[in-house]
Design an enzyme around this catalytic site. Structure first.
Site, short mmCIF file in Angstrom:
data_model
loop_
_atom_site.label_atom_id
_atom_site.label_comp_id
_atom_site.label_asym_id
_atom_site.label_seq_id
_atom_site.Cartn_x
_atom_site.Cartn_y
_atom_site.Cartn_z
N LEU A 1 0.95 -1.25 -0.11
CA LEU A 1 0.02 -0.04 -0.23
C LEU A 1 0.65 1.03 0.29
O LEU A 1 1.72 1.45 0.81
CB LEU A 1 -0.97 0.05 1.04
CG LEU A 1 -1.72 1.06 1.35
CD1 LEU A 1 -2.88 1.43 0.14
CD2 LEU A 1 -2.84 1.22 2.71
N HIS A 2 0.40 2.17 -1.15
CA HIS A 2 1.31 3.40 -1.15
C HIS A 2 0.59 4.22 -2.07
O HIS A 2 0.10 3.93 -2.95
CB HIS A 2 3.01 3.16 -1.54
CG HIS A 2 3.02 2.77 -3.10
ND1 HIS A 2 2.35 1.53 -3.40
CD2 HIS A 2 3.12 3.23 -4.14
CE1 HIS A 2 2.54 1.29 -4.80
NE2 HIS A 2 2.84 2.36 -5.31
N PHE A 3 0.88 5.57 -1.71
CA PHE A 3 0.33 6.49 -2.53
C PHE A 3 1.75 7.49 -3.15
O PHE A 3 2.69 7.39 -2.38
CB PHE A 3 -0.36 7.84 -1.84
CG PHE A 3 -1.50 7.40 -1.41
CD1 PHE A 3 -3.00 7.67 -1.83
CD2 PHE A 3 -1.65 6.69 0.03
CE1 PHE A 3 -4.04 7.04 -1.47
CE2 PHE A 3 -2.91 6.13 0.26
CZ PHE A 3 -4.14 6.10 -0.23
#
Length: 436
Positions: free
Chosen positions: A238-240
């Site tokens: 999970l990452h932006f």
């Protein structure tokens, strides 16, 4: 406002060998100074605790002067430090950039070979939800020198900064790290709860964290983006992503038409006159209200295997949600060889109008028509988009307003100021990226 980019010489390297050697000499961990439990004991990292906007200030409240831009100074200062230490795969400040003539002002960057220097995708592209696989690359394997700081909401409404805070493995902090294959100045990753090893899927808390970072930055030229699996995310952790680019994105300038209001006054509109169909969310009483509505929409898309991209814009005042089908069309052989030859994977930044081109011929021949043609292949058809929109509204328990203004009203123009010609001229020489 004067804008400039600070140029720093960059060496091609992926981590500091000296630090790894020092770690080995101490007999600690695996020698990579990574984020796994072998190397975590005793590790420290700056901690930035933002104002807690979860249930506080409305996203529409502009009555107070923004605070001194400490977050921006911290992020860019740490990013430039890593650039001087040679942690990037190439010098992104040397990449040519220009604004393409036309109504929308698409931005083109020539970044030859980036696709060869990025980590390869290690998972299926036809499934939006896939379990985390620790044997594949993930952010616990990066060297701690790639981390810039921890980011969280403070317990109260005050900004707090701790320059040497312990990394608490039990708490699993959210961290900001460099993107070692950047596409712009200050390109970073926001990794929520990094040690929990969450797969690439949005939930309310992760989206709220990203909104808080955009609001805290208080800079319309700092945007956060998200790519789902199947929409050109390349890492299933999970990452932006986020970076600074000191011009309006073409998508931000597209007119919109209100469809309805969701809970707590969150307005939902559809984009008009843009090659990719999408929804725009804005307003609400708090950031949490906006996060609830947008994340609920994202969860629906994920659970129904519909790839999508998200852009957080205007300091968290607007969120663009963009279901897409380019990878599906590729698999079915429905994308022309001309477009495939460009090797452009239209993820959130390309869809927003920042076209990262791999070949000099495509950069020199870039036109608005070419950008439009590529992005049109990304979009759902009108019928499919309306079907998906209706299902999203059903999932978030939101009804379409049955009135003339909501369904046939005049398009609304976004609140984006015209860009001065001197800014465009400066961008064409890649000399203006962030405010100073």
């Amino acid at each position: 406002m004067m804008l400039k980019i600070k140029r720093v010489p960059t060496l091609v390297s992926n981590f500091q060998k000296e630090e790894a050697e020092e770690t080995l000499a101490r007999g600690a961990g695996c020698g990579r100074n990574c984020l796994r439990y072998c190397c975590l004991p005793g590790s420290k990292l700056p901690l930035y605790a933002s104002k807690n906007l979860r249930k506080g200030k409305s996203v529409a409240d502009e009555t107070k002067e923004p605070p001194v831009d400490f977050l921006e100074s911290l992020l860019l200062g740490e990013w430039e430090d890593r650039q001087q230490k040679g942690l990037f795969r190439y010098d992104v400040t040397a990449c040519e950039t220009k604004v393409i003539p036309g109504e929308y002002g698409f931005i083109a960057q020539l970044n030859e070979g980036r696709h060869l220097k990025k980590r390869p995708t290690e998972f299926r592209v036809d499934k939006v939800l896939q379990p985390f696989d620790g044997s594949k690359f993930n952010f616990t394997k990066v060297g701690q020198e790639e981390l810039l700081f921890q980011f969280e909401a403070s317990e109260d409404n005050d900004v707090q900064f701790f320059p040497n805070a312990p990394i608490d493995a039990e708490k699993s902090p959210s961290v900001v790290a460099i993107n070692v294959s950047p596409i712009e100045y200050g390109h970073v990753l926001l990794i929520p709860k990094v040690l929990e090893c969450l797969p690439q899927r949005i939930d309310r808390d992760s989206l709220l964290l990203a909104l808080q970072m955009a609001a805290e930055a208080a800079n319309p030229y700092f945007r956060l983006g998200y790519n789902s699996l199947g929409a050109f995310a390349t890492i299933n952790h999970l990452h932006f992503q986020a970076y600074y680019l000191a011009v309006p994105f073409p998508m931000e300038k597209a007119p919109t038409r209100k469809i309805t209001f969701a809970d707590a006054g969150v307005k939902i509109s559809e984009m008009l006159n843009y090659p990719v169909r999408g929804l725009v969310f804005e307003g609400g009483n708090t950031l949490e209200d906006l996060a609830n509505v947008v994340s609920g929409s994202c969860v629906f898309l994920q659970e129904n295997n519909i790839p999508y991209n998200v852009l957080i814009s205007d300091s968290a005042k607007r969120v663009f949600l963009l279901p897409q089908c380019y990878a599906e069309k590729q698999a079915l052989g429905e994308v022309s060889s001309e477009l495939l030859d460009t090797q452009v994977n239209p993820a959130v930044w390309e869809i927003s109008g920042h076209m990262v081109l791999k070949r000099k011929e495509d950069y020199e021949g870039a036109t608005e028509a070419n950008a439009w043609r590529l992005l049109a292949e990304v979009s759902l058809s009108e019928a499919r988009f309306q079907e998906v929109t209706a299902l999203i509204f059903e999932a978030i328990d939101c009804s379409v307003e049955e009135n003339e203004n909501a369904t046939e009203g005049s398009p609304e123009k976004p609140d984006v100021a015209p860009q001065p010609m001197e800014e465009i001229d400066a961008l064409n020489t890649h000399a203006t990226m962030v405010p100073v």
